[in-house]
Write an enzyme that holds these catalytic residues in place. Structure first.
Site, short mmCIF file in Angstrom:
data_model
loop_
_atom_site.label_atom_id
_atom_site.label_comp_id
_atom_site.label_asym_id
_atom_site.label_seq_id
_atom_site.Cartn_x
_atom_site.Cartn_y
_atom_site.Cartn_z
N GLU A 1 0.86 -1.19 0.00
CA GLU A 1 0.00 0.00 0.00
C GLU A 1 0.89 1.24 0.00
O GLU A 1 0.71 2.14 -0.80
CB GLU A 1 -0.96 0.00 1.20
CG GLU A 1 -1.90 1.22 1.16
CD GLU A 1 -2.99 1.22 2.22
OE1 GLU A 1 -3.37 0.16 2.72
OE2 GLU A 1 -3.48 2.33 2.53
N ARG B 1 -7.96 2.38 13.14
CA ARG B 1 -8.83 1.22 12.88
C ARG B 1 -8.83 0.26 14.06
O ARG B 1 -9.82 -0.45 14.30
CB ARG B 1 -8.46 0.51 11.57
CG ARG B 1 -9.60 -0.33 11.04
CD ARG B 1 -9.27 -0.96 9.69
NE ARG B 1 -9.78 -0.24 8.55
CZ ARG B 1 -11.04 -0.30 8.10
NH1 ARG B 1 -11.93 -1.05 8.71
NH2 ARG B 1 -11.40 0.39 7.05
N GLU C 1 -10.63 -8.47 3.65
CA GLU C 1 -10.01 -8.51 4.97
C GLU C 1 -10.80 -9.22 6.06
O GLU C 1 -10.22 -9.91 6.90
CB GLU C 1 -9.71 -7.07 5.43
CG GLU C 1 -8.67 -6.38 4.59
CD GLU C 1 -8.57 -4.90 4.93
OE1 GLU C 1 -9.52 -4.16 4.65
OE2 GLU C 1 -7.54 -4.51 5.49
#
Ligand code: LUZ
Ligand code: MOS
Length: 763
Positions: A239, A317, A719
Site C-alpha cells: 500500500e 482502525r 479482509e
C-alpha cells in the site's frame, strides 16, 4: 430462522480471468517485463545497525568495480529526500543517521544484479551506535511517539465499573506478521522523451508512487507514468511500502537516462520492509451477573517502527474495531503509536482491526475462565443488535452479528461439536481438544473519508469489444474479474468481449490505493456508472433506429430487444451505427461513497458504508506430549451479501483465514535487542501450509439482502475473514486448559508449539 446450508458451486461461478495464465506460468509480473537493451540493474545498500550516527561511508572500492555504473545517495536527490505519506518523517535514503536495521542508504546501479551485489560487499560504513528501542514499553517510558494519542469513548466507564459484579484486568501481546507476498518488491523504470519516466511496478497505490517520485525527483506529476499489470500478492505490504523502490529506480533513470530494474531478493525484502504492527495492550473489562459487558477499557500500544508510514490510520482502525461484534455501553479506548527502531510497520490485511479484536477476545476469555463459564456464553449475550451504537458514533444497521452466530451454531450443530470435544477429552490424556467461536464485525470504507473515491474509463471499440481502465489493482484478489463481470452484466455481452486494462496513472489519475477491502466496491461502482451512461446512449441510438420509444429498448445477450421481442439489430451493429452517427463510445465516471463522514475533533461520525459480519467455529487437537496441534475443522457462516463471484469470494475467505491462523499460531517475527531481524528467512519464519489450516473448512454463505453500498450487493470480502483466525488462538487455549487445570490463560500471540508445550506443563 432460515437454514443456510447453501453450498457454493464453483463450477457455476465465473473463473478468475487470470487463472489460465497463472497456471501456465504466463502471467506477467515486474520481473517478467521485457527490458530494453542497455537496462541496468540495482541493489540497495542498507544500514547494518538499528540506530546510530553515520560517521563515514567509503564507496570508493565499490565504485571502481568493473561494471558498476554509479552509486546514488541522498546527495543525488534534486527534489525532497522524503517519502512519508502521512507525516514527512521518512527519508528515501538515510543522510546522517540511521533509525532501523535495513534502512536504505544508497542504490548501487550496475550492468548486472550480480555485479551490484558484489559491489555492495565492498562498501564500508562506520556508525556511532545509539540506544536501540524495540518494544512499545521502552518507547512509552521514553515518551517516544509518532503522534498524539487517540481515544474513542462512549458512556462513562468509571461509573459503570462501580455497577459491575465482575472486573478483570490483564495484558496482551500480538506479534507482527510478514506479508510474504510471492512477488517481492520491485520496479522497472524507463526514460521517455523530454525527461519523462515510465514506471512498471508492483504497488497497491500507483498514484502514491507517481506523487512520491515527482516529489523526490523535483518533477511535475505529469512527467511520471506508473503502470501496474498485477501484483503477486500485496496484503497491505504494497500500500505504501512499494513506493521507495520505484523512487530509487526512477532516480537512477532520471540521472542516467537509461532503464533501471530494482527487484529486492527475499532476504533484502524481509530485512528492509515493515510488517504488521506488534501490539502490547492492557484491558479492563467489567460484567454484570448475567454476563453483560457493562464497561470496557483498553490501552493499545502500537509498535510503529522508525517512521510514521500508515501507523496513525492503522491505530485508528484498532479503535474502530476494539469491541469487535459486541455492543458495550461504556467504552474507553486509547491507542499510542510508539516510535521504535524497527523498520516502519505498515498496512497488513485488517489494518489494525485484528489487533484490536484480539484484545477484547482475550478479555472475554479471561473473564469466562475466572467466572467459570465458557467464553461463548459471554460472547453470545453481548452480540451487537440493530440500532446499537458503536463507540465512534455510527449506528449499527442491517446487523448480521446475531444472525451469523446463531446460524453457525445451528447449521453446524455447535452443541454436539462441543459434546464431542468433552467426550474426547474425558477419554484421552495424551491429546486434548479445544473449541472456540469467533464472531467478526468489520467496517467497510477507508476510515479517512476523502480516500473513498474511484474512477473508471470505459471504451467501446468500434467492433463492439470493450476496454476498461480503473484504479483497481489486481493483486490476486480477483478484482479484475469482478470489474469484467460488472461491465458484461450491464451491457449484456459475453465476458470475452471485455478486457480489463492495466492500472495506469495516465488513464485513471489521482487514485486511492487498492486497499481497505473497498476496491471492488469503489471501482466497481465507477464501472457501473460509466457503463450505464454508455448503455443509455446506445439505447437512444437503438430507439431512433427502430422508430420506437427508448423505454421499449433492451439489450440482452448481444441482441437488441424491442417490447421484449428480439430485433435484427445486434450489439456489434448498434455500435457501428453509433460510431457512424459520431456519438462517443467512451465514458469516464467518478464514484464517491455517499453518507460517510467522520469528525476527528469529536471522534464521532459515520465512517463506514456498511459492516461485514460472520462467525467461525474452530476445533483443534493438541498433542500433549509434543505441544503441537492441528485444526480438526473450521466452520464458518459468512456474510457475503449477494456474492457476485462465489469462487473468488470463497478463495478470499480461505486465504484470509489461513493468514489469520498463521498470525495467531505460528508466524513468529523475532528481532534481537540490537534491532536485527532474526526471523530473516523461511527457515526461521514458519508460515501456514496445507497441513496447518484444518482438515475440513466449511464456509456457508449467510443469506441476506446484501447492501446497496456494495457492488451489485456483493459485500467486501478481502479482509474480514482474516479475523476468524483469532478463534484458533482461543481453541488452543481451551485445549491446554483441558489438559492442565492449573494453566493460567495467556494472551501472547502467536501460540507456537513451544509456548503450548510450556503451558501444558506449567504449574
Ligand atoms: N488503508 C487505508 C486501509 O489507507 N485506510 C484504511 O482505512 C484501510 N483499512 C483497511 C486496509 N487498508
Ligand atoms: Mo490494506 S491492509 O492495504 O487493505
Amino acid at each position: 430462522m432460515k437454514k443456510n446450508k447453501v453450498d457454493i458451486d464453483i463450477k457455476q461461478s465465473i473463473k478468475n480471468i487470470d487463472a489460465y495464465t497463472h497456471v501456465r506460468g504466463e502471467s506477467i509480473y515486474v520481473d517478467d517485463v521485457n527490458v530494453r537493451e542497455g537496462t541496468l540493474f540495482s541493489v540497495v545498500f542498507d544500514s547494518p545497525k538499528a540506530h546510530g550516527k553515520i560517521k563515514s561511508i567509503d564507496y570508493s572500492k565499490a565504485e571502481k568495480l568493473q561494471g558498476v555504473e554509479r552509486i546514488f545517495t541522498y546527495k543525488d536527490i534534486l527534489g525532497e529526500n522524503q517519502i512519508g505519506g502521512i507525516l514527512p518523517d521518512e527519508p528515501l535514503f538515510a543522510e546522517n543517521e540511521v533509525h532501523f536495521w535495513g534502512q536504505p542508504i544508497a542504490l548501487i546501479v550496475a550492468e548486472s544484479e550480480f555485479i551490484a551485489r558484489q559491489a555492495r560487499r565492498l562498501i564500508t560504513i562506520e556508525i556511532e551506535e545509539l540506544a536501540v528501542i524495540t518494544t512499545c514499553k521502552e518507547a512509552k517510558e521514553k515518551d517516544n511517539f509518532i503522534n498524539a494519542p487517540r481515544s474513542f469513548n462512549l458512556g462513562n466507564t468509571e461509573k459503570a465499573f462501580g455497577d459491575c459484579d465482575y472486573i478483570f484486568e490483564g495484558e496482551t501481546f500480538s506479534n507482527g506478521q510478514e506479508h510474504l507476498y510471492l512477488e517481492t518488491q520491485g520496479a522497472y523504470t524507463e526514460p521517455l522523451e523530454n525527461g519523462n519516466i515510465k514506471i512498471t511496478t508492483s504497488t497497491q497505490g500507483p498514484t502514491q508512487v507517481q506523487k512520491t517520485v515527482a516529489k523526490v525527483l523535483g518533477l511535475a506529476m505529469h512527467k511520471i507514468e506508473v503502470d501496474v499489470t498485477r501484483l503477486g500478492g500485496g496484503f497491505g505490504g504494497k500500500e505504501d511500502q512499494a513506493t521507495p523502490w520505484a523512487v530509487m529506480a526512477a532516480l537512477a533513470t532520471f540521472h542516467l537516462n537509461q532503464s533501471v530494474k530494482l527487484i529486492l531478493n527475499r532476504h533484502d525484502d524481509l530485512r528492509m520492509t515493515g510488517k504488521r504492527h506488534p501490539y502490547e495492550s492492557t484491558y479492563k473489562i467489567g460484567l454484570s451477573k448475567d454476563l453483560k459487558i457493562l464497561a470496557y477499557e483498553a490501552e493499545f500500544l502500537q509498535n510503529s517502527g522508525a517512521a510514521c508510514d500508515l501507523s496513525p490510520a492503522i491505530a485508528e482502525r484498532t479503535l474502530f474495531h476494539a469491541t469487535n461484534s459486541y455492543f458495550v455501553k461504556n467504552v474507553k479506548t486509547t491507542v499510542l503509536s510508539c516510535k521504535t527502531n524497527l523498520p516502519p510497520n505498515t498496512a497488513f490485511r485488517g489494518f489494525g482491526g485484528p489487533q484490536g479484536m484480539f484484545v477484547i477476545e482475550s478479555a472475554i476469555a479471561k473473564a469466562a475462565n475466572e467466572i467459570g463459564v465458557s467464553a461463548s456464553e459471554i460472547q453470545e449475550v453481548n452480540l451487537l443488535k440493530e440500532n446499537d451504537e458503536f463507540s465512534y458514533g455510527q449506528t449499527a444497521t442491517q446487523v448480521e452479528a446475531g444472525n451469523s452466530w446463531y446460524s453457525a451454531k445451528s447449521s453446524f450443530n455447535f452443541d454436539s461439536l462441543k459434546q464431542d470435544v468433552k467426550d474426547f477429552n474425558n477419554s484421552t490424556s495424551a491429546f486434548k481438544k479445544g473449541i472456540a467461536l469467533m464472531p467478526i464485525t468489520f467496517g467497510i470504507s477507508f476510515t479517512n473519508t476523502p480516500m473513498n473515491h474511484a474512477r473508471a474509463l470505459v471504451h467501446i471499440y468500434q467492433d463492439g469489444s470493450v476496454g476498461i481502465s480503473t484504479a483497481a489493482v489486481e493483486m490476486g484478489q480477483g478484482v479484475n474479474t469482478k470489474m469484467l463481470q460488472v461491465a458484461a452484466q450491464v451491457f449484456s455481452i459475453d465476458n470475452s468481449k471485455v478486457k480489463i486494462e492495466t492500472t495506469n496513472t495516465t488513464r485513471v489519475a489521482n487514485t486511492s490505493p487498492s486497499a481497505a477491502s473497498s476496491t471492488a466496491d469503489l471501482n466497481g461502482k465507477a464501472v457501473l456508472k460509466a457503463c450505464n451512461a454508455l448503455l443509455e446512449r446506445l439505447k437512444d441510438v437503438a430507439s431512433k433506429e427502430l422508430n420506437t420509444n427508448k423505454k421499449q429498448i433492451k439489450i440482452k445477450d448481444e441482441i437488441v430487444y424491442m417490447n421484449n421481442e428480439q430485433t435484427n439489430l445486434t450489439w456489434t451493429e448498434l455500435i457501428t451505427i453509433t460510431m457512424l452517427k459520431r456519438i462517443a463510445l467512451t465514458e469516464n465516471a467518478h464514484y464517491v461513497t455517499p453518507i460517510i463522514q467522520f469528525d476527528k475533533t469529536k471522534e464521532k461520525g459515520h465512517p463506514f458504508a456498511y459492516h461485514v459480519y460472520g462467525t467461525a467455529i474452530i476445533t483443534t487437537t493438541v498433542d500433549c506430549t509434543r505441544g503441537t496441534y492441528s485444526f480438526d475443522s473450521i466452520k464458518i457462516v459468512h456474510d457475503y451479501g449477494k456474492s457476485m463471484s462465489k469462487g473468488i469470494d470463497l478463495g478470499q475467505v480461505e486465504g484470509a483465514l489461513a493468514q489469520g491462523i498463521g498470525w495467531m499460531t505460528m508466524e513468529e517475527i523475532a528481532y534481537g535487542k540490537d534491532g536485527k531481524l532474526l526471523s530473516n528467512a523461511l527457515s526461521t519464519y514458519k508460515v501456514p501450509d496445507l497441513f496447518s489450516i484444518a482438515k475440513t473448512i466449511d464456509v456457508v454463505p449467510l443469506e441476506t439482502e446484501g447492501n446497496d453500498m456494495a457492488i451489485l450487493k456483493s459485500k467486501a470480502v478481502g479482509e474480514p475473514p482474516l479475523m476468524y483466525g483469532i478463534g484458533a488462538y482461543f481453541a488452543i487455549q481451551n485445549a491446554i486448559k483441558a489438559f492442565n487445570p492449573n494453566y493460567n490463560f495467556k494472551f501472547h500471540a502467536p501460540m507456537t508449539p513451544e509456548k503450548v508445550l510450556m503451558s501444558l506443563y506449567e504449574k
